[in-house]
Motif scaffolding. Structure first.
Motif, mmCIF file in Angstrom:
data_model
loop_
_atom_site.group_PDB
_atom_site.id
_atom_site.type_symbol
_atom_site.label_atom_id
_atom_site.label_comp_id
_atom_site.label_asym_id
_atom_site.label_seq_id
_atom_site.Cartn_x
_atom_site.Cartn_y
_atom_site.Cartn_z
ATOM 1 N N LEU A 1 51.258 45.796 29.268
ATOM 2 C CA LEU A 1 50.047 45.687 30.098
ATOM 3 C C LEU A 1 48.839 46.339 29.426
ATOM 4 O O LEU A 1 47.718 45.852 29.531
ATOM 5 N N HIS B 1 47.635 44.067 26.774
ATOM 6 C CA HIS B 1 47.060 42.916 27.470
ATOM 7 C C HIS B 1 45.625 43.255 27.905
ATOM 8 O O HIS B 1 44.695 42.462 27.720
ATOM 9 N N ARG C 1 55.920 41.215 34.667
ATOM 10 C CA ARG C 1 54.607 41.500 35.251
ATOM 11 C C ARG C 1 54.384 40.562 36.429
ATOM 12 O O ARG C 1 54.560 39.364 36.298
#
Ligand SMILES: C[S@@+](CC[C@H](N)C(=O)[O-])C[C@H]1O[C@@H](n2cnc3c(N)ncnc32)[C@H](O)[C@@H]1O
Length: 421
Positions: A320, A323, A370
């Motif tokens: 994450l 990302h 996710r």
């Protein structure tokens, strides 16, 4: 699978493995490295200073067993000034430990948002510089400083490979058994279609361009739910093109198929002055630099001021923090071109995706636990367009190519998440 690992941050994620082996070949004693890591956790500046005076490379080491680094320890404990110093000494912001966690993950897990901010900004800057370096290297000698063909997400021979469907027809696979597109992405594609055309009420025309047909999921939704006035589809792969013809896409109302790479088709569209109210980009086996090129060229064919652009957001999907950095990088690149980017949060039913059956026979899983998808919605910045018009009328001395990136509002997933929490 749409743009797999296209972000530059994703490229860097590969680097920590190399850093592990660098550390392995280092002559620094491991117990000393561990002492530095402990000192960073405690913010014991005197102890850290002692080691750094011996050798500044201590800032860049990792515990060979756990993969923990001084930067991770300092980030976990929230020591902002120390994190800054370590970064300035060359500590890699994107190194990962044996659990796959980076310093940003440690800071996020422990809600040290000032440290998260710093790491996001540092990582974003590093990625932008790396991207520029690759570009200038490519301009100078035709090859990038980093060999892009070695990037695990790109496949230079993709268009020569034969494609096939899996047994139950829920995935389109390439010759390496990697998924080009999968059925579970349907809700995501529906959300993208809605963002592109959902706000356009006829008789206002709905002119849409989709780049990358794959399984035709978004194109099917666009047709059934929005009946576009004009529906262009660019598709490069001969097998996919053949299937489109077999399924009669060339006979559908308003549909124009452009068989070829977008790199060749887009200039032709721009030359023929075609414009689109909505553009969607979702290719496969391409590099982040391709996407950046697409963004630059797309400015010629997206309706001003009301056009909406979106892309499949598969950037650095397995972490994450990376990302978030990748989204930030793209957002800044789009800012510079005159766009505003927001990331809309969409809930994903991960239990459906985590089902082993879904990934059976697929070499590389590209979605990891996710449950939020950050859907990019990109629109023209009205101020930018106003300035551009003035420049064209010769009434402004402002350089519209150099946008101030500092002042723009930030909607990257990490920063959004920070606001929510
Ligand atoms: C992930 S799929 C698209 C899936 C699609 N969004 C859907 O809803 O099914 C990516 C597609 O992009 C195509 N593609 C890859 N590189 C391309 C390029 N340079 N130009 C045009 N199409 C490309 C691939 O052949 C593939 O069909």
């Amino acid at each position: 699978m749409a743009t797999p690992l296209t972000a530059t941050a994703a490229d860097s994620v590969a680097a920590p493995a190399a850093r592990h082996s660098e550390a392995a070949s280092s002559t620094l004693p491991m117990d000393a490295v561990r002492q530095v890591i402990d000192a960073c956790a405690q913010n014991d500046l005197a102890c850290i200073e002692k080691f750094l005076q011996q050798d500044a490379i201590f800032a860049c080491q990792q515990d060979l067993e756990t993969g923990l680094s001084p930067l991770m320890a300092a980030s976990q404990a929230g020591h902002l000034n120390l994190v800054q110093q370590l970064l300035e000494l060359g500590a890699p912001w994107n190194a990962i430990d044996r659990q796959g966690k980076c310093a940003g993950n440690y800071a996020t897990d422990n809600q040290h948002w000032d440290v998260v901010n710093l790491l996001v900004d540092w990582g974003t800057r590093a990625e932008l510089i790396l991207g520029e370096l690759q570009r200038s290297q490519q301009r100078i000698n035709g090859t990038a400083a980093v060999d892009l063909t070695q990037d695990s997400s790109t496949k230079p021979d993709y268009l020569q490979q034969s494609l096939h469907y899996n047994a139950d027809g829920t995935a389109l696979l390439d010759a390496d058994e990697d998924a080009v597109m999968m059925e579970w992405e349907r809700p995501i594609m529906r959300a993208h279609a809605q963002v592109l055309l959902g706000d356009i009420v006829p008789p206002r025309p709905r002119r849409v361009l989709n780049v990358g047909f794959g399984m035709g999921i978004i194109d099917t939704i666009l047709q059934s739910d929005f009946q576009p006035t004009q529906h262009y589809i660019i598709e490069a792969h001969p097998d996919v093109y053949q299937k489109m013809i077999q399924d009669g896409w060339d006979k559908k109302q308003g549909v124009t198929i452009c068989h070829g790479k977008w790199q060749d088709v887009l200039p032709q569209l721009a030359a023929s002055k075609v414009e689109f109210d909505g553009i969607f980009f979702d290719t496969y086996a391409e590099h982040a630099m391709d996407m950046e090129d697409f963004h630059r060229q797309m400015t010629d064919i997206l309706v001003k001021p009301g056009g909406i652009y979106s892309f499949f957001n598969g950037l650095a999907p397995d972490n994450l923090f990376f990302h978030g950095v990748a989204c930030n990088v793209i957002k800044l690149q789009l800012d510079k071109l005159g766009f505003d980017t927001e990331f809309l949060t969409c809930q994903i039913q991960v239990q459906n995706i985590n089902n082993d059956k879904v990934w059976q026979g697929i070499r590389r899983k590209y979605w990891h636990n996710r449950d939020v998808y950050y859907l990019p919605r990109v629109t023209w910045n009205q101020e930018f367009l106003g300035r551009k018009t003035k420049v064209m009328q010769g009434s402004s001395d402002q350089d519209d190519e150099t946008m101030d990136m500092e002042g723009s509002e930030d909607h990257s997933p990490l920063k959004r998440q920070r606001r929510i929490e």
